[in-house]
Scaffold this active site. Structure first.
Site, PDB file in Angstrom:
ATOM      1  N   GLU A   1      22.496  47.857  56.775  1.00 40.75           N
ATOM      2  CA  GLU A   1      21.402  48.434  57.540  1.00 40.75           C
ATOM      3  C   GLU A   1      21.469  47.961  58.986  1.00 40.75           C
ATOM      4  OE1 GLU A   1      18.065  46.698  55.541  1.00 40.75           O
ATOM      5  OE2 GLU A   1      18.835  47.222  53.558  1.00 40.75           O
TER       6      GLU A   1
ATOM      7  N   GLU B   1      10.273  51.637  58.266  1.00 36.44           N
ATOM      8  CA  GLU B   1       9.697  50.934  57.127  1.00 36.44           C
ATOM      9  C   GLU B   1       8.698  49.903  57.630  1.00 36.44           C
ATOM     10  OE1 GLU B   1      12.185  48.291  54.853  1.00 36.44           O
ATOM     11  OE2 GLU B   1      13.298  47.618  56.602  1.00 36.44           O
TER      12      GLU B   1
END
Length: 392
Positions: A195, A305
């Site tokens: 990520e 997120e």
């Protein structure tokens, strides 16, 4: 008799040494951890934002503490055999520390971890690690809220996108908010991922500044992997980028937008997962770290997120995602990902054939893959304020 006298003298000497109290024991453990994390610096840069950047011999970096990399040979540059160039706007952000100096050839820059960083965590072993999100009986994540664009169903060996940069509010001490790209493979309860993007994480960094950040895991954050270079695994080769350093400038509502161009691509020959930022190769995650991801990803996600123990609960956290505006505000207000791209076995950067959007809590953090006209490519907008009139 002589033996008894010697034994008595030894016991008396040991009794005279005071036992360390809990505070002293913690101090010893912290110094040991700091020595492990902070490798010897050949040069040090003091950034105007308060960070200390150590220039560490490229062969002495944390990656090589990992048992899987014991005899690893560094791949200094990717050998993709494909043109992975990603367009970068002229107003690209840069990192604050770069104004204060540069690292010499043969070294990489690493943000120094300090004692106060370790004192913020529940345990020294958890420093730099992502929180395990936890699952309900139905398998849903209970501490994480996402608004994402996704594609699945193929074998992906790369993904990229242009993400505009904001500085959203973080409410609770252990909350964090991030905008990034994820490449994943494996079952939902035990997935592997790499990520990259930007993040605001007070628990990790000790402030509420927006920072470039990466992460990896091989067990859905239960125990493996970490952010940036706070554990062994990621091999850095670029002396110009610091993982975990502050990004500046950032976008303003109704004003100028600043983006970071982020990509992760698997070298077809070495199978290393290379990180690319602003068109520069930064380093890679070796395939020996992974099982499922050793060969390819099967899911790509772009978006935002929020981690908090107060998502999906009443009262909801006030931690914002993206800019803090809902996706429907669109240009110059909402956070976005432009030019989302994947690489499959055709070895070409292209828009995914099939995409979907997902928002766990659309009244708190929304998602909109907005296409202005039939002749233009969609732009993925996402984000929201957290607790508000619509999110309780």
């Amino acid at each position: 008799m002589v033996a008894l006298a010697i034994a008595a003298a030894i016991l008396q000497a040991h009794a005279a040494i005071p036992e360390m109290n809990n505070s002293q024991q913690l101090s010893v453990q912290i110094q040991k951890k700091l020595k492990l994390l902070n490798k010897p610096a050949l040069h040090t840069i003091y950034s105007e934002d308060g960070d200390i950047i150590d220039c560490v011999d490229i062969y002495k970096q944390p990656a090589f503490d990992h048992p899987a990399l014991k005899n690893h040979t560094i791949q200094m540059e990717p050998d993709w055999g494909v043109d992975w160039k990603m367009s970068v706007e002229q107003n690209e952000p840069f990192q604050v520390w770069q104004r204060s100096g540069r690292c010499p050839e043969g070294t990489i820059p690493i943000r120094r971890v300090r004692e106060q960083d370790l004192l913020r965590v529940n345990s020294l072993d958890s420093f730099g690690k992502n929180f395990f999100y936890g699952s309900s009986k139905l398998g849903a994540e209970v501490n994480r809220s996402t608004s994402i664009l996704y594609t699945a169903g193929y074998n992906y060996i790369g993904a990229s996108g242009q993400i505009n940069v904001w500085n959203p509010k973080v409410d609770l001490p252990n909350d964090f908010t991030a905008s990034r790209i994820w490449l994943k493979n494996g079952p939902s309860e035990n997935f592997e991922s790499v990520e990259a993007g930007w993040m605001v994480n007070r628990r990790l960094y000790g402030d509420t500044k927006t920072r470039f950040s990466v992460h990896w895991t091989v067990d859905s954050y239960k125990s493996t992997g970490c952010f940036d270079l706070t554990c062994s695994g990621f091999v850095q080769t670029n002396p110009k980028i610091v993982l975990g350093a502050v990004i500046d400038p950032i976008s303003t509502r109704g004003g100028q937008q600043f983006i970071i161009s982020v990509g992760m691509f698997q070298d077809p020959r070495s199978r290393n997962w290379w990180l690319n930022v602003q068109g520069w190769p930064v380093g890679y995650w070796p395939p020996t770290l992974f099982g499922y991801l050793r060969h390819s990803a099967t899911l790509v996600e772009w978006g935002g997120e929020v981690f908090s123990s107060h998502v999906k609960k009443v009262p909801h956290t006030r931690t914002a995602m993206g800019s803090g505006d809902y996706a429907g505000r669109h240009y110059r207000h909402a956070s976005y990902v432009m030019l989302p791209r994947i690489v499959d076995n055709s070895l070409q950067l292209k828009y995914p054939e099939r995409v979907g959007t997902w928002a766990n809590e659309p009244f708190c953090y929304s998602a909109d893959n907005y296409q202005r006209t039939y002749a233009t490519e969609p732009v993925f907008f996402y984000g929201g304020p957290g607790r508000s009139r619509d999110c309780h």
